[in-house]
Design an enzyme around this catalytic site. Structure first.
Site, PDB file in Angstrom:
ATOM      1  N   TYR A  19      40.054  43.921  35.136  1.00 45.94           N
ATOM      2  CA  TYR A  19      41.600  44.556  35.064  1.00 45.94           C
ATOM      3  C   TYR A  19      42.431  44.587  36.616  1.00 45.94           C
ATOM      4  CZ  TYR A  19      40.822  46.097  30.355  1.00 45.94           C
ATOM      5  OH  TYR A  19      40.360  45.945  28.950  1.00 45.94           O
ATOM      6  N   LYS A  24      21.819  74.521  32.314  1.00 47.03           N
ATOM      7  CA  LYS A  24      22.833  74.466  32.065  1.00 47.03           C
ATOM      8  C   LYS A  24      23.490  72.892  32.036  1.00 47.03           C
ATOM      9  CE  LYS A  24      25.271  76.116  36.425  1.00 47.03           C
ATOM     10  NZ  LYS A  24      25.526  77.307  37.489  1.00 47.03           N
TER      11      LYS A  24
HETATM   12  C1  PLP Z   1      24.658  77.177  38.734  1.00 47.56           C
HETATM   13  C2  PLP Z   1      24.656  78.488  39.074  1.00 47.56           C
HETATM   14  C3  PLP Z   1      23.167  78.669  39.702  1.00 47.56           C
HETATM   15  C4  PLP Z   1      22.254  77.605  39.992  1.00 47.56           C
HETATM   16  O1  PLP Z   1      22.909  77.065  41.530  1.00 47.56           O
HETATM   17  P1  PLP Z   1      22.286  75.711  42.031  1.00 47.56           P
HETATM   18  O2  PLP Z   1      22.827  75.813  43.317  1.00 47.56           O
HETATM   19  O3  PLP Z   1      22.106  75.091  40.891  1.00 47.56           O
HETATM   20  O4  PLP Z   1      20.035  76.268  42.402  1.00 47.56           O
HETATM   21  C5  PLP Z   1      22.387  79.976  39.774  1.00 47.56           C
HETATM   22  N1  PLP Z   1      23.668  80.939  39.778  1.00 47.56           N
HETATM   23  C6  PLP Z   1      25.194  80.511  39.227  1.00 47.56           C
HETATM   24  C7  PLP Z   1      25.376  82.150  38.554  1.00 47.56           C
HETATM   25  C8  PLP Z   1      25.085  80.052  38.521  1.00 47.56           C
HETATM   26  O5  PLP Z   1      26.409  79.698  38.138  1.00 47.56           O
END
Ligand code: PLP
Length: 367
Positions: free
Chosen positions: A263, A40
């Site tokens: 700045y 993701k």
């Molecule tokens: C993002 C997510 C993961 C992965 O989490 P990590 O800590 O990066 O391993 C697993 N399950 C769900 C539901 C998530 O939203």
């Protein structure tokens, strides 16, 4: 405009490091559980397409956060199962069904909206989310889940999985983790039938609660080589960071006592000082609070001086250098290293956020 390849500020992504990290996880959790790579948010900033293609043979499926991320994978030769981890807008269910994208069902109400849509449900797969204590999405009792299974059956939707997500798997105190685990197990055992996949573990759970990995390990942050707990808990095995961020000096000058930089003129030289300019700024996700932190030039730490602008920042050098001298923002130079975790600690946040915030303007290159 997407990225800026002509500006020499690339993120260099080591795909072999990601592959090695997955292999280490496979050893750690054993052969039974499937590993689904969590890609993701553009694979946590590493680039979802190159990463997904590089790990395709090492994982059994993929997890993304929304339908567009799933469509992007399907359009780029990713043929393995893809699970969308949050509820999608019901109108788009036909897209998911036609591309064989597995959906998360967060509630009975959501499923009731889904079945009203005109779609061929026979190819649709669902994983029911259980809210065991994270409080984000999911059913909170077995009755709602069983009503969903009955409704799915009525429309010939495949009830393929059930899962939950832990809120505290990266903490030393496992009271809350165990509470969630018990609640999830209780709901799963009260289901009218067990689906193909029961899963609950993210990276932290698999690292420090290895015996809890069920049918799928949802592997995110540590695939990219980072510790989900920051520095709180020690890793049981070493990981390889896949992400480095490089740039080079675009302008070098010597300033004198009384000269100011940036700045707000927040930096004032008290003596003759060599200053370099680097093409990165807050529009790249290199945020203004990086003032006072450091980068590496010629293996040496150089302080970021003056405010970070939108596109450029200044650093203090130990001597004059020429245009094009390499600058390391994340990664190794000589004997020294700057990690995403170092930056997270400086900013009082988590390493996930550091990488996810680095914007598309930073050109990604792969080795
Ligand atoms: C993002 C997510 C993961 C992965 O989490 P990590 O800590 O990066 O391993 C697993 N399950 C769900 C539901 C998530 O939203």
């Amino acid at each position: 405009m997407k990225s800026s390849p002509h500006r020499h500020t690339p993120a260099v992504i080591d795909l072999a490091a990601i592959q090695n990290n997955i292999k280490k996880f496979r050893k750690h959790i054993g052969t039974h559980p499937e590993i689904w790579g969590v890609v993701k948010a553009n694979a946590y900033g590493h680039g979802s397409i190159p990463v997904s293609q590089a790990i395709h043979d090492l994982v059994d499926g993929f997890c993304v956060s929304n339908l567009d991320e799933a469509i992007e994978l399907r359009n780029n030769l990713i043929t393995k199962p893809i699970l969308v981890l949050s509820g999608i807008v019901p109108d788009n269910v036909d897209i998911a069904a036609s591309l064989n994208i597995t959906l998360t069902a967060p509630s009975l109400e959501w499923l009731q909206l889904i079945v009203k849509e005109k779609a061929d449900f026979s190819t649709l797969k669902l994983h029911i989310a259980v809210d065991s204590g994270m409080g984000r999405i999911g059913v909170r009792d077995a009755k709602e889940a069983n009503d969903m299974i009955a409704l799915a059956d009525q429309y010939h939707i495949q009830f393929d999985g059930v899962f939950t997500h832990f809120a505290t798997a990266d903490e030393a105190d496992d009271t809350k983790f165990n509470e969630q685990k018990m609640k999830f197990d209780k709901i799963v055992s009260a289901l009218s039938r067990r689906p193909h996949y029961v899963h609950s573990t993210n990276t932290a759970s698999a690292l420090w609660h290895t015996n809890q990995v069920q049918d799928i390990e949802r592997l995110g942050i540590s695939m990219y080589g980072l510790n989900p707990s920051g520095t709180a808990l020690e890793l049981p095995f070493e990981l390889e960071a896949a992400f480095s961020l490089k740039s080079e000096l675009t302008h070098i000058k010597e300033i004198h006592a009384g000269d100011t930089l940036g700045y707000g003129a927040t930096y004032r030289a008290t003596e003759n000082t060599w200053i370099g300019t680097v093409s990165i700024g807050y529009a790249d996700g290199w945020t203004r609070d990086m003032q006072g932190f450091h980068v590496l030039v010629d293996g040496k730490f150089c302080e970021i001086v003056g405010r970070v602008s939108m596109d450029q920042m200044m650093i203090k050098l130990d001597k004059g250098y020429s245009i094009g001298t390499p600058v390391t923002l994340i990664g190794h130079d000589g004997d020294n290293e700057i990690t995403a975790q170092d930056i997270a600690a400086w900013r009082k946040t988590i390493n996930y956020e550091v990488l996810c915030l680095l914007s598309d303007r930073i050109h990604r290159v792969y080795k």
